[in-house]
Design a protein around this motif. Structure first.
Motif, short mmCIF file in Angstrom:
data_model
loop_
_atom_site.label_atom_id
_atom_site.label_comp_id
_atom_site.label_asym_id
_atom_site.label_seq_id
_atom_site.Cartn_x
_atom_site.Cartn_y
_atom_site.Cartn_z
N ALA A 11 0.81 -1.22 0.00
CA ALA A 11 0.00 0.00 0.00
C ALA A 11 0.84 1.26 0.00
N GLY A 12 2.14 1.11 0.27
CA GLY A 12 3.03 2.27 0.29
C GLY A 12 2.83 3.15 1.51
N VAL A 13 2.51 2.52 2.62
CA VAL A 13 2.29 3.27 3.87
C VAL A 13 3.04 2.57 5.01
N ALA A 14 3.03 3.19 6.17
CA ALA A 14 3.66 2.60 7.35
C ALA A 14 2.77 1.50 7.93
N ALA A 15 3.38 0.54 8.62
CA ALA A 15 2.62 -0.53 9.25
C ALA A 15 1.64 0.02 10.28
N SER A 16 2.01 1.13 10.92
CA SER A 16 1.12 1.73 11.92
C SER A 16 -0.16 2.25 11.28
N ILE A 36 -6.16 0.47 1.58
CA ILE A 36 -5.73 -0.57 2.53
C ILE A 36 -6.83 -1.62 2.70
N LEU A 37 -8.09 -1.18 2.81
CA LEU A 37 -9.20 -2.12 2.97
C LEU A 37 -9.30 -3.06 1.78
N ALA A 38 -9.06 -2.53 0.58
CA ALA A 38 -9.10 -3.37 -0.62
C ALA A 38 -8.01 -4.43 -0.58
N LEU A 39 -6.83 -4.08 -0.10
CA LEU A 39 -5.74 -5.06 0.01
C LEU A 39 -6.04 -6.09 1.10
N LEU A 40 -6.62 -5.64 2.20
CA LEU A 40 -6.98 -6.57 3.28
C LEU A 40 -7.97 -7.62 2.77
N GLU A 41 -8.93 -7.16 1.97
CA GLU A 41 -9.92 -8.08 1.41
C GLU A 41 -9.28 -8.98 0.36
N LYS A 42 -8.43 -8.42 -0.47
CA LYS A 42 -7.80 -9.18 -1.55
C LYS A 42 -7.00 -10.35 -0.99
N TYR A 43 -6.28 -10.10 0.10
CA TYR A 43 -5.39 -11.14 0.66
C TYR A 43 -6.02 -11.86 1.85
#
Length: 330
Positions: A11-16, A36-43
């Motif tokens: 996502a190109g962001v910090a883990a926090s 981020i939500l799209a990536l959470l759902e994707k994986y």
């Protein structure tokens, strides 16, 4: 399995930032949150509950104890409590504690070792001295809820079903329909059954009946034992024109016995069970029963336990009235 760091990297962001989205916290731009939500759902990302628990000193674990997992209305109660708490993010451990008091005490010790945050004890059999010692010794720092029982401890709440008054209502119904010789068939000795019998005895005395000769006890909880004991009762007391049963399971056997002996139900003999279980609906004719509100009491118990875990331990006693469900045997 994707970690929070993998999601953050893609996502190109910090883990926090990913952590804030996962935990529903503010402070993240809407566009970033959606990405981020799209990536959470994707994986199919799932947070490590155990690791989060270590950080928060929380396990989100609940213990549910029942005496015997073969007893349908107790396991149904455990299921309702488990489902209600699952909605709130808790995981439940369901254990069969056994009939002996010392086995119940050992089960309480075992469930405490699982670092549970709350415990539900299902059934009036959990109101004995050994259980109280177990709660005081092992569970004094967490909320405990009893279903159809109560004890006066600062961390214990109870949802009690008013079965004594419920049985009195059943007796009033049968007596009002002209029944003069009403018997009671009960199963094992429990605080719940003692309350039922007290309601039965009180009404018998009010109606000028001697209750003791018409109280029969089955050897085990089964349809066959209910059938056998009903046959014996009707042979020894052919004048009987009404029978109350402590649970629907043995009442189902009573219906079979009465039909086999040629009784017309309810014209000559009226029958009622207690607990509004599937057995009553499977009978032919269908069994009238006292609904002891198993589902309602279980939902309330789950909520009391949740409140104790999330808002602070307290002691409450809830009394629920029963209700009569008339079907074809009255």
């Amino acid at each position: 399995m994707m970690t929070i760091y993998d999601i953050a990297r893609e996502a190109g962001v910090a883990a926090s930032t990913v952590s804030r989205v996962v935990n529903g916290k503010p402070g993240v731009k809407e566009e970033t949150r959606r990405r981020i939500l799209a990536l959470l759902e994707k994986y199919h990302y799932s947070p490590d509950v155990a690791a989060r628990g270590l950080v928060k000193q929380s396990t989100r674990m609940v213990g549910i104890l029942i005496e015997d997992i073969r007893v349908s209305h107790h396991i149904e109660s455990a299921f309702v409590i488990e489902q209600e708490l699952t909605k709130r993010g808790y995981c439940s451990i369901i254990m069969g504690a056994g009939a002996e008091e010392e086995k119940k005490l050992e089960s309480i010790r075992l469930v405490e070792q699982r670092r549970v945050e709350g415990v539900a004890l299902i059934g009036s059999m959990f109101s004995g001295e050994a259980v109280q010692r177990g709660i005081e010794s092992y569970l004094s720092g967490i909320p405990v809820v009893l279903v159809n029982a109560y004890m006066e401890l600062p961390n214990v709440s109870g949802v009690v079903i008013d079965e004594e008054k419920g049985v009195e209502s059943c007796m009033e119904l049968l007596h009002g329909r002209g029944r003069k010789r009403i018997a009671f068939v009960t199963d094992q000795e429990t605080p719940s059954n003692r309350r039922k019998l007290e309601g039965y005895r009180r009404k018998c005395r009010e109606y000028g009946l001697n209750p003791e000769p018409l109280i029969y006890r089955v050897g085990e909880r089964s349809v066959e034992e209910g059938r056998r004991m009903t046959e014996r009762l009707l042979t020894e007391h052919p004048e009987t024109d009404g029978i109350l049963y402590s649970i629907d399971l043995i009442a189902a056997g009573g219906v079979r016995a009465a039909v086999d002996k040629g009784y017309k139900l309810p014209e000559k003999l009226a029958l009622m069970g207690i607990d509004n279980s599937i057995y009553g609906e499977m009978c032919n004719p269908k069994l009238s029963t006292l609904d002891n509100r198993r589902y309602d009491s279980s939902v309330i118990a789950a909520e009391l336990l949740r409140l104790g875990m999330e808002e602070g331990i307290r002691s409450q006693r809830r009394l629920l009235p029963c209700r009569i469900l008339e079907r074809e045997t009255t």
